[in-house]
Write a protein that holds these residues in place. Structure first.
Motif, PDB file in Angstrom:
ATOM      1  N   ASN A  20      17.920  27.236   4.493  1.00 46.25           N
ATOM      2  CA  ASN A  20      18.122  27.220   3.045  1.00 46.25           C
ATOM      3  C   ASN A  20      17.291  26.154   2.328  1.00 46.25           C
ATOM      4  O   ASN A  20      17.763  25.533   1.382  1.00 46.25           O
ATOM      5  CB  ASN A  20      19.610  27.057   2.737  1.00 46.25           C
ATOM      6  CG  ASN A  20      19.988  27.675   1.420  1.00 46.25           C
ATOM      7  OD1 ASN A  20      19.270  28.501   0.871  1.00 46.25           O
ATOM      8  ND2 ASN A  20      21.109  27.265   0.881  1.00 46.25           N
ATOM      9  N   PHE A  21      16.073  25.913   2.780  1.00 50.05           N
ATOM     10  CA  PHE A  21      15.176  24.961   2.125  1.00 50.05           C
ATOM     11  C   PHE A  21      14.313  25.703   1.108  1.00 50.05           C
ATOM     12  O   PHE A  21      13.821  26.798   1.364  1.00 50.05           O
ATOM     13  CB  PHE A  21      14.248  24.283   3.136  1.00 50.05           C
ATOM     14  CG  PHE A  21      14.824  23.068   3.786  1.00 50.05           C
ATOM     15  CD1 PHE A  21      14.264  21.829   3.556  1.00 50.05           C
ATOM     16  CD2 PHE A  21      15.910  23.157   4.637  1.00 50.05           C
ATOM     17  CE1 PHE A  21      14.781  20.689   4.165  1.00 50.05           C
ATOM     18  CE2 PHE A  21      16.434  22.041   5.246  1.00 50.05           C
ATOM     19  CZ  PHE A  21      15.874  20.796   5.010  1.00 50.05           C
ATOM     20  N   THR A  22      14.113  25.081  -0.047  1.00 46.36           N
ATOM     21  CA  THR A  22      13.202  25.606  -1.064  1.00 46.36           C
ATOM     22  C   THR A  22      12.409  24.450  -1.652  1.00 46.36           C
ATOM     23  O   THR A  22      12.800  23.292  -1.535  1.00 46.36           O
ATOM     24  CB  THR A  22      13.949  26.315  -2.220  1.00 46.36           C
ATOM     25  OG1 THR A  22      14.857  25.389  -2.811  1.00 46.36           O
ATOM     26  CG2 THR A  22      14.696  27.546  -1.749  1.00 46.36           C
ATOM     27  N   TYR A  23      11.281  24.799  -2.274  1.00 43.25           N
ATOM     28  CA  TYR A  23      10.578  23.791  -3.066  1.00 43.25           C
ATOM     29  C   TYR A  23      10.455  24.322  -4.481  1.00 43.25           C
ATOM     30  O   TYR A  23      10.408  25.528  -4.720  1.00 43.25           O
ATOM     31  CB  TYR A  23       9.205  23.418  -2.479  1.00 43.25           C
ATOM     32  CG  TYR A  23       8.102  24.416  -2.686  1.00 43.25           C
ATOM     33  CD1 TYR A  23       7.389  24.451  -3.881  1.00 43.25           C
ATOM     34  CD2 TYR A  23       7.752  25.317  -1.698  1.00 43.25           C
ATOM     35  CE1 TYR A  23       6.366  25.362  -4.073  1.00 43.25           C
ATOM     36  CE2 TYR A  23       6.737  26.223  -1.886  1.00 43.25           C
ATOM     37  CZ  TYR A  23       6.051  26.247  -3.072  1.00 43.25           C
ATOM     38  OH  TYR A  23       5.043  27.154  -3.261  1.00 43.25           O
ATOM     39  N   LYS A  24      10.420  23.385  -5.422  1.00 40.11           N
ATOM     40  CA  LYS A  24      10.214  23.716  -6.826  1.00 40.11           C
ATOM     41  C   LYS A  24       9.050  22.887  -7.329  1.00 40.11           C
ATOM     42  O   LYS A  24       9.006  21.676  -7.113  1.00 40.11           O
ATOM     43  CB  LYS A  24      11.478  23.436  -7.642  1.00 40.11           C
ATOM     44  CG  LYS A  24      12.625  24.340  -7.251  1.00 40.11           C
ATOM     45  CD  LYS A  24      13.829  24.153  -8.141  1.00 40.11           C
ATOM     46  CE  LYS A  24      14.905  25.153  -7.741  1.00 40.11           C
ATOM     47  NZ  LYS A  24      16.012  25.173  -8.670  1.00 40.11           N
ATOM     48  N   LEU A  25       8.120  23.558  -7.992  1.00 38.82           N
ATOM     49  CA  LEU A  25       6.937  22.901  -8.536  1.00 38.82           C
ATOM     50  C   LEU A  25       7.116  22.757 -10.036  1.00 38.82           C
ATOM     51  O   LEU A  25       7.383  23.739 -10.729  1.00 38.82           O
ATOM     52  CB  LEU A  25       5.687  23.735  -8.217  1.00 38.82           C
ATOM     53  CG  LEU A  25       4.356  23.219  -8.757  1.00 38.82           C
ATOM     54  CD1 LEU A  25       3.977  21.888  -8.104  1.00 38.82           C
ATOM     55  CD2 LEU A  25       3.259  24.247  -8.524  1.00 38.82           C
ATOM     56  N   TYR A  26       6.984  21.523 -10.529  1.00 38.70           N
ATOM     57  CA  TYR A  26       7.162  21.210 -11.947  1.00 38.70           C
ATOM     58  C   TYR A  26       5.890  20.599 -12.505  1.00 38.70           C
ATOM     59  O   TYR A  26       5.165  19.902 -11.787  1.00 38.70           O
ATOM     60  CB  TYR A  26       8.281  20.176 -12.147  1.00 38.70           C
ATOM     61  CG  TYR A  26       9.629  20.598 -11.660  1.00 38.70           C
ATOM     62  CD1 TYR A  26      10.511  21.274 -12.505  1.00 38.70           C
ATOM     63  CD2 TYR A  26      10.056  20.307 -10.377  1.00 38.70           C
ATOM     64  CE1 TYR A  26      11.777  21.640 -12.072  1.00 38.70           C
ATOM     65  CE2 TYR A  26      11.315  20.678  -9.927  1.00 38.70           C
ATOM     66  CZ  TYR A  26      12.160  21.344 -10.784  1.00 38.70           C
ATOM     67  OH  TYR A  26      13.400  21.723 -10.348  1.00 38.70           O
ATOM     68  N   ASP A  27       5.648  20.796 -13.805  1.00 36.50           N
ATOM     69  CA  ASP A  27       4.561  20.063 -14.454  1.00 36.50           C
ATOM     70  C   ASP A  27       5.093  18.702 -14.894  1.00 36.50           C
ATOM     71  O   ASP A  27       6.271  18.387 -14.704  1.00 36.50           O
ATOM     72  CB  ASP A  27       3.939  20.859 -15.601  1.00 36.50           C
ATOM     73  CG  ASP A  27       4.863  21.072 -16.794  1.00 36.50           C
ATOM     74  OD1 ASP A  27       5.926  20.428 -16.887  1.00 36.50           O
ATOM     75  OD2 ASP A  27       4.503  21.905 -17.646  1.00 36.50           O
ATOM     76  N   PHE A  56       4.970  17.686  -9.896  1.00 40.92           N
ATOM     77  CA  PHE A  56       6.043  17.204  -9.038  1.00 40.92           C
ATOM     78  C   PHE A  56       6.551  18.352  -8.187  1.00 40.92           C
ATOM     79  O   PHE A  56       6.698  19.477  -8.673  1.00 40.92           O
ATOM     80  CB  PHE A  56       7.189  16.624  -9.873  1.00 40.92           C
ATOM     81  CG  PHE A  56       6.784  15.406 -10.635  1.00 40.92           C
ATOM     82  CD1 PHE A  56       6.865  14.151 -10.059  1.00 40.92           C
ATOM     83  CD2 PHE A  56       6.290  15.512 -11.923  1.00 40.92           C
ATOM     84  CE1 PHE A  56       6.465  13.020 -10.756  1.00 40.92           C
ATOM     85  CE2 PHE A  56       5.888  14.391 -12.631  1.00 40.92           C
ATOM     86  CZ  PHE A  56       5.978  13.143 -12.048  1.00 40.92           C
ATOM     87  N   ILE A  57       6.813  18.060  -6.917  1.00 43.27           N
ATOM     88  CA  ILE A  57       7.383  19.045  -6.001  1.00 43.27           C
ATOM     89  C   ILE A  57       8.734  18.504  -5.551  1.00 43.27           C
ATOM     90  O   ILE A  57       8.804  17.425  -4.950  1.00 43.27           O
ATOM     91  CB  ILE A  57       6.472  19.294  -4.791  1.00 43.27           C
ATOM     92  CG1 ILE A  57       5.139  19.876  -5.261  1.00 43.27           C
ATOM     93  CG2 ILE A  57       7.157  20.216  -3.787  1.00 43.27           C
ATOM     94  CD1 ILE A  57       4.118  20.032  -4.165  1.00 43.27           C
ATOM     95  N   GLY A  58       9.775  19.245  -5.857  1.00 41.93           N
ATOM     96  CA  GLY A  58      11.125  18.883  -5.443  1.00 41.93           C
ATOM     97  C   GLY A  58      11.547  19.725  -4.255  1.00 41.93           C
ATOM     98  O   GLY A  58      11.378  20.940  -4.265  1.00 41.93           O
ATOM     99  N   ILE A  59      12.077  19.089  -3.224  1.00 40.34           N
ATOM    100  CA  ILE A  59      12.538  19.782  -2.024  1.00 40.34           C
ATOM    101  C   ILE A  59      14.059  19.840  -2.078  1.00 40.34           C
ATOM    102  O   ILE A  59      14.720  18.816  -2.296  1.00 40.34           O
ATOM    103  CB  ILE A  59      12.098  19.040  -0.742  1.00 40.34           C
ATOM    104  CG1 ILE A  59      10.611  18.733  -0.770  1.00 40.34           C
ATOM    105  CG2 ILE A  59      12.515  19.818   0.498  1.00 40.34           C
ATOM    106  CD1 ILE A  59       9.727  19.931  -0.888  1.00 40.34           C
ATOM    107  N   GLN A  60      14.610  21.033  -1.868  1.00 41.24           N
ATOM    108  CA  GLN A  60      16.050  21.223  -1.915  1.00 41.24           C
ATOM    109  C   GLN A  60      16.551  21.875  -0.640  1.00 41.24           C
ATOM    110  O   GLN A  60      15.869  22.707  -0.056  1.00 41.24           O
ATOM    111  CB  GLN A  60      16.442  22.110  -3.089  1.00 41.24           C
ATOM    112  CG  GLN A  60      16.248  21.463  -4.426  1.00 41.24           C
ATOM    113  CD  GLN A  60      16.740  22.349  -5.540  1.00 41.24           C
ATOM    114  OE1 GLN A  60      16.363  23.514  -5.610  1.00 41.24           O
ATOM    115  NE2 GLN A  60      17.580  21.807  -6.391  1.00 41.24           N
ATOM    116  N   SER A  61      17.765  21.489  -0.250  1.00 42.24           N
ATOM    117  CA  SER A  61      18.498  22.162   0.818  1.00 42.24           C
ATOM    118  C   SER A  61      19.771  22.668   0.166  1.00 42.24           C
ATOM    119  O   SER A  61      20.640  21.872  -0.203  1.00 42.24           O
ATOM    120  CB  SER A  61      18.815  21.197   1.958  1.00 42.24           C
ATOM    121  OG  SER A  61      19.596  21.854   2.932  1.00 42.24           O
ATOM    122  N   GLY A  62      19.862  23.979  -0.019  1.00 40.96           N
ATOM    123  CA  GLY A  62      20.966  24.533  -0.801  1.00 40.96           C
ATOM    124  C   GLY A  62      20.802  24.082  -2.241  1.00 40.96           C
ATOM    125  O   GLY A  62      19.757  24.265  -2.843  1.00 40.96           O
TER     126      GLY A  62
END
Length: 74
Positions: A20-27, A56-62
């Motif tokens: 359940n890992f995702t990344y989110k890319l933000y300006d 910015f890259i945010g890494i999330q687990s769930g």
């Protein structure tokens, strides 16, 4: 890595199961540009279509945010 980058960065996950890992890319203004599921221990993030700036890259687990990286695209 690499940072700064011009065409892509590689996100490397170590010492974790890829559950359940995702990344989110933000300006730099905080606008969400992309969300993708992480399915491998090394994930290539394409930066080529983006203009030179700070991202910015945010890494999330769930729903839990684990880490945020600042990426400079030149």
């Amino acid at each position: 890595y690499p940072n700064p980058a011009s065409t892509h960065v590689i996100l490397k996950i170590e010492n974790n199961e890829l559950t359940n890992f995702t990344y989110k890319l933000y300006d730099a203004k905080g606008a969400l540009l992309r969300t993708e599921k992480i399915t491998a221990y090394e994930t290539t993030i394409n930066l080529a279509p983006l203009k030179p700036a700070i991202y910015f890259i945010g890494i999330q687990s769930g729903k839990e945010e684990i880490k945020v990286f600042r990426i400079i695209k030149h």
